[in-house]
Design a protein around this motif. Structure first.
Motif, PDB file in Angstrom:
ATOM      1  N   GLN A 144       0.810  -1.220   0.000  1.00 39.73           N
ATOM      2  CA  GLN A 144       0.000   0.000   0.000  1.00 39.73           C
ATOM      3  C   GLN A 144       0.844   1.271   0.000  1.00 39.73           C
ATOM      4  N   THR A 157       1.776   2.937  -3.308  1.00 40.34           N
ATOM      5  CA  THR A 157       0.759   3.455  -4.219  1.00 40.34           C
ATOM      6  C   THR A 157       0.717   4.987  -4.187  1.00 40.34           C
ATOM      7  N   ASP A 158       0.267   5.574  -5.285  1.00 38.21           N
ATOM      8  CA  ASP A 158       0.196   7.034  -5.371  1.00 38.21           C
ATOM      9  C   ASP A 158      -0.775   7.615  -4.346  1.00 38.21           C
ATOM     10  N   ASP A 159      -1.900   6.927  -4.125  1.00 37.89           N
ATOM     11  CA  ASP A 159      -2.891   7.438  -3.177  1.00 37.89           C
ATOM     12  C   ASP A 159      -2.299   7.584  -1.780  1.00 37.89           C
ATOM     13  N   ARG A 171       0.456  10.387  -1.315  1.00 35.51           N
ATOM     14  CA  ARG A 171      -0.004  11.779  -1.230  1.00 35.51           C
ATOM     15  C   ARG A 171      -0.102  12.239   0.218  1.00 35.51           C
TER      16      ARG A 171
END
Length: 408
Positions: free
Chosen positions: A317, A320-322, A325
């Motif tokens: 996890q 990941t880009d999310d 951020r």
């Protein structure tokens, strides 16, 4: 267990000749000197900026939470947490107390931290009387002692011929560890105050782990309780508990990833040896089976397998880009989270670390300030704190092998 018994230590630890020889002869896996200077140009520039930002007393400061608008490093009071992080960045980048372009800076910072620790009240749970600094407010009250302990532990492999500094460093590390152990809460975390407390708890967990790796006495029950707390922030189904992470999954995931790295890497080795597999699996039963065949008892195998599953879930996890951020833009907490993920991935090496390293290099070179520092856009905004955390994140593969989270 009486944590105060070690806090009251006032005399220096004096090793015998055999201890000195063991330290000198131990293979710490320190990278060769020529490798330590092979840094990207933008990072070399940031180290020069960091050195120039050091105060006359040998320390660095992040400033007060109430005055986050003050970005001039010479216009704020120095604090142990920021000093320790900056000193660790300089050490990991290649300078030591005796060699390297920033040895003078490192000696001054070491004296600052030793003096702060030696001068602390014997009943205190921290090594400074400063309050409401940016690191304390955003991370937790005892972040100063946690980061100082990490520095003393990381300095140990370089002290084989340092004489009194080795003695003082051991005594200071023991005192810091005693403060950390005495301050742990019942759930295995630290500090009920702070915006992203899970990161503060991660700093204390890392301090205990590093101290144990350099041979200092650490209460295993307290360390295991800390590791259980961090593992518990990531469930087997991948969901993340963020109550102590300011609602930001990145902070909880990176903290869990770092705290479970050593145990998880041991499990990976067992799986690869027993089953000839190359990819991570989320099967706890297979992991337990492989560990037991390696000689681990059932209870220990189950805990290590749980660490492994939490680590895999966190690693998947956190990339990941999310998740990356974070809070929506970069603050000191994001940079500190990157440092934790870097230390976890660098210990294992391979494709995941290579890809992460390239990703971080691209990110940091794009968002670097014109003066070669980095600043946070929320919470911990201090350019010194942020710059030191960035250097630590990009140089995680330069940690001496004996201090990496490679073995259980």
């Amino acid at each position: 267990y009486d944590g105060w018994s070690k806090v009251r230590v006032t005399s220096f630890y004096v090793p015998d000749q055999a201890t000195y020889e063991a330290l000198a002869n131990q293979d710490w896996g320190i990278p060769a000197a020529e490798d330590l200077t092979a840094l990207p140009t933008y990072l070399q520039n940031s180290l020069a900026w960091l050195a120039e930002s050091q105060a006359a007393d040998g320390g660095w400061g992040a400033g007060l939470h109430a005055h986050q608008n003050i970005r001039d490093p010479h216009a704020v009071a120095t604090d142990p947490a920021t000093t320790a992080l900056a000193a660790m960045a300089i050490l990991r980048a290649g300078s030591t107390l005796s060699d390297g372009p920033y040895r003078t800076n490192l000696n001054a910072a070491t004296e600052y931290l030793l003096s702060a620790t030696e001068g602390a009240d014997h009943r205190a749970l921290n090594i400074t009387e400063l309050e409401a600094t940016q690191p304390q407010t955003k991370l937790g009250d005892n972040v100063d002692v946690a980061l100082a302990a990490q520095y003393f532990a990381r300095l140990t492999p370089y002290l084989a011929d340092a004489g009194p500094t080795y003695q003082r460093g051991n005594a200071a590390l023991d005192r810091c560890i005693a403060m950390i152990e005495a301050a742990q809460l019942d759930d295995g975390s630290w500090s009920t105050r702070g915006w992203a407390r899970v990161l503060n708890s991660s700093m204390s967990n890392n301090a205990l782990e590093l101290a144990e790796r350099v041979g200092r006495p650490v209460n295993r029950d307290i360390l295991e309780r800390s590791q259980n707390y961090q593992r518990g922030n990531v469930y087997a189904d991948g969901s993340v508990r963020t109550e102590s992470a300011a609602g930001v999954p990145l902070y909880a995931l990176s903290s869990c990833q770092r705290a479970t790295a050593s145990s998880a890497n041991t499990t990976r080795q067992a799986l690869a040896s027993e089953m000839q597999q190359t990819q991570d699996t989320l099967s706890q039963s297979l992991a337990v089976e492989a560990l037991q065949r390696q000689g681990y008892a059932e209870e220990e195998a189950n805990q290590m397998a749980a660490d492994y599953i939490a680590n895999v879930q966190a690693a998947r996890q956190v990339l990941t880009d999310d998740v990356q951020r974070g809070f929506g833009n970069n603050g000191g907490e994001e940079f500190l989270s990157h440092m934790l993920t870097s230390e976890s991935l660098a210990a294992l090496g391979g494709e995941n670390w290579d890809n992460w390293y390239l990703r971080m290099n691209e990110l940091y070179s794009d968002i670097q300030n014109s003066n070669s520092s980095w600043s946070g856009h929320h919470c911990i905004t201090s350019p010194v704190f942020c710059t030191a955390a960035v250097v630590m994140a990009v140089t995680a593969d330069r940690e001496p092998k004996a201090l990496m989270a490679v073995n259980g």
